[in-house]
Design a protein around this motif. Structure first.
Motif, PDB file in Angstrom:
ATOM      1  N   ALA A 150       0.835  -1.201   0.000  1.00  0.00           N
ATOM      2  CA  ALA A 150       0.000   0.000   0.000  1.00  0.00           C
ATOM      3  C   ALA A 150       0.868   1.249   0.000  1.00  0.00           C
ATOM      4  N   MET A 151       0.397   2.282  -0.704  1.00  0.00           N
ATOM      5  CA  MET A 151       1.154   3.522  -0.777  1.00  0.00           C
ATOM      6  C   MET A 151       0.516   4.561   0.139  1.00  0.00           C
ATOM      7  N   SER A 152       1.322   5.471   0.634  1.00  0.00           N
ATOM      8  CA  SER A 152       0.816   6.493   1.567  1.00  0.00           C
ATOM      9  C   SER A 152       0.439   7.788   0.876  1.00  0.00           C
ATOM     10  N   ARG A 153       1.033   8.040  -0.290  1.00  0.00           N
ATOM     11  CA  ARG A 153       0.767   9.293  -1.005  1.00  0.00           C
ATOM     12  C   ARG A 153       0.395   8.981  -2.449  1.00  0.00           C
ATOM     13  N   ILE A 154      -0.539   9.760  -2.984  1.00  0.00           N
ATOM     14  CA  ILE A 154      -0.974   9.522  -4.356  1.00  0.00           C
ATOM     15  C   ILE A 154       0.155   9.804  -5.343  1.00  0.00           C
ATOM     16  N   THR A 155       1.075  10.705  -4.985  1.00  0.00           N
ATOM     17  CA  THR A 155       2.195  11.021  -5.878  1.00  0.00           C
ATOM     18  C   THR A 155       3.181   9.861  -5.991  1.00  0.00           C
ATOM     19  N   ASP A 156       3.099   8.864  -5.091  1.00  0.00           N
ATOM     20  CA  ASP A 156       3.955   7.676  -5.224  1.00  0.00           C
ATOM     21  C   ASP A 156       3.683   6.949  -6.544  1.00  0.00           C
ATOM     22  N   LEU A 157       2.495   7.139  -7.082  1.00  0.00           N
ATOM     23  CA  LEU A 157       2.135   6.484  -8.344  1.00  0.00           C
ATOM     24  C   LEU A 157       2.879   7.081  -9.530  1.00  0.00           C
ATOM     25  N   HIS A 176      -3.734  16.879  -7.342  1.00  0.00           N
ATOM     26  CA  HIS A 176      -3.024  16.203  -6.252  1.00  0.00           C
ATOM     27  C   HIS A 176      -1.624  15.756  -6.668  1.00  0.00           C
ATOM     28  N   GLY A 177      -1.155  16.246  -7.830  1.00  0.00           N
ATOM     29  CA  GLY A 177       0.224  16.014  -8.228  1.00  0.00           C
ATOM     30  C   GLY A 177       0.485  14.747  -9.011  1.00  0.00           C
ATOM     31  N   LEU A 178      -0.582  14.100  -9.491  1.00  0.00           N
ATOM     32  CA  LEU A 178      -0.379  12.870 -10.254  1.00  0.00           C
ATOM     33  C   LEU A 178      -0.255  13.205 -11.739  1.00  0.00           C
ATOM     34  N   ASN A 179       0.759  12.638 -12.369  1.00  0.00           N
ATOM     35  CA  ASN A 179       1.031  12.927 -13.774  1.00  0.00           C
ATOM     36  C   ASN A 179       0.609  11.729 -14.628  1.00  0.00           C
ATOM     37  N   VAL A 180      -0.450  11.904 -15.387  1.00  0.00           N
ATOM     38  CA  VAL A 180      -0.936  10.840 -16.269  1.00  0.00           C
ATOM     39  C   VAL A 180      -0.718  11.297 -17.705  1.00  0.00           C
ATOM     40  N   ARG A 181       0.218  10.657 -18.395  1.00  0.00           N
ATOM     41  CA  ARG A 181       0.554  11.098 -19.754  1.00  0.00           C
ATOM     42  C   ARG A 181      -0.354  10.479 -20.818  1.00  0.00           C
ATOM     43  N   ASP A 182      -0.748   9.245 -20.623  1.00  0.00           N
ATOM     44  CA  ASP A 182      -1.520   8.542 -21.643  1.00  0.00           C
ATOM     45  C   ASP A 182      -2.993   8.515 -21.252  1.00  0.00           C
ATOM     46  N   LEU A 183      -3.778   9.392 -21.869  1.00  0.00           N
ATOM     47  CA  LEU A 183      -5.220   9.454 -21.604  1.00  0.00           C
ATOM     48  C   LEU A 183      -5.995   9.226 -22.889  1.00  0.00           C
ATOM     49  N   GLY A 184      -5.509   8.330 -23.717  1.00  0.00           N
ATOM     50  CA  GLY A 184      -6.109   8.146 -25.036  1.00  0.00           C
ATOM     51  C   GLY A 184      -6.996   6.941 -25.209  1.00  0.00           C
ATOM     52  N   ALA A 185      -7.122   6.089 -24.191  1.00  0.00           N
ATOM     53  CA  ALA A 185      -7.926   4.877 -24.352  1.00  0.00           C
ATOM     54  C   ALA A 185      -9.405   5.243 -24.490  1.00  0.00           C
TER      55      ALA A 185
END
Length: 293
Positions: A150-157, A176-185
């Motif tokens: 389990a991860m404690s911070r969402i940015t760990d992803l 919340h600092g999460l970087n999602v590059r591929d949003l094409g599905a």
């Protein structure tokens, strides 16, 4: 002085009656039809949803008809509210844009569903009471990443390559600092296919939509897939989102909200979810703060 002549004060009374009364008889039903037609139009609401939906929430039957828990729940709510709902499958991005730019054009959608909230959506649309709550997170392959702790911070992803679906709500993830590059599905199946082909490390999707789709035979089961909730933000609620510019939107939404509450109170909502094999929580009375975006 003679009194002024009325329109029919002539010796040709029958002809006069035809000239004045017959048009009135013809116009009367037309005016009535226009009035009642306007009344019917005011109780008819056009909505749209994602035409690529492939879960027990919303999907096509073998006959090509749309069905699913959300489809049935929303239609029942509108019926109880005394409104006629006409729901159109559209590309998800076009659907949202049509509601955002609602102008009252005939057949134009004034609401879309089911949808989660973001700060931008709160500004643009009126939200209904929640339709359901799901556990949101990421799916990965154990054979590739092992059993992840389990991860404690969402940015760990951010250590992983993430893939998500086109035009879905990812604004809150970025906040919340999460970087999602591929949003094409274009669909859930496509996002999971990218995962299994090694094009990304994790696919963004709720636990319920994948598990329920597997159970319903809409997705092939894969024992190698593992689910991890988003750290700190594992729940997400879905709503009807209504254009603020639609006529009497607030009044209609209040009626639909009351109907949704009644469907929950009498057990109808839960029965609908069970019948369609949906494991999400239907219409929660009180939401955890993290589920309200």
């Amino acid at each position: 002085m003679n009194p002024p002549r009325t329109p029919c004060a002539s010796s040709v009374m029958r002809r006069c009656a035809r000239e004045w009364l017959v048009p009135a008889v013809r116009v009367g039903p037309i005016l009535l039809a226009l009035w009642t037609g306007g009344a019917r139009a005011d109780t008819t609401v056009h909505a749209c949803f994602d035409e690529r939906s492939d879960s027990p929430d919303l999907r096509r039957s073998a006959k090509g008809e749309w069905q699913g828990a959300m489809h049935e729940l929303v239609h029942q709510a509108f019926s109880r509210a005394g409104l006629k709902l006409i729901a159109h499958p559209l590309p998800w991005g076009r659907c949202q844009k049509q509601v955002e730019e609602f102008s009252g054009k005939a057949g134009q959608a004034e609401l879309f569903f089911p949808a989660s909230l973001s700060d931008e959506r709160k500004r643009l649309f009126l939200a209904s009471v929640p339709l359901q709550v799901k556990q949101n997170g990421v799916w990965y392959l154990r054979s590739r990443l092992g059993e992840l702790p389990a991860m404690s911070r969402i940015t760990d992803l951010n250590r992983y390559q993430l893939c998500g679906r086109l035009n879905h709500n990812h604004q809150w993830l970025r906040q919340h600092g999460l970087n999602v590059r591929d949003l094409g599905a274009p669909s859930l199946a496509s996002a999971l296919a990218k995962l299994e082909l090694g094009r990304c490390d994790m696919a963004l999707a709720s636990r319920e939509e994948v598990v329920d789709a597997e159970t319903a035979g809409l997705l092939p089961a894969n024992e190698d897939r593992r689910f991890m909730p988003y750290p700190q933000h594992g729940l997400v609620a879905h709503y009807l989102l209504w254009s603020r510019g639609a006529a009497r939107a607030e009044a209609k939404l209040a009626r639909v909200n009351a109907a949704l509450a009644a469907l929950r109170a009498d057990g109808t909502a839960a029965a609908i979810f069970r019948r369609h094999g949906v494991s999400a929580q239907p219409l929660p009375v009180k939401l955890p703060a993290e589920a309200v975006r």
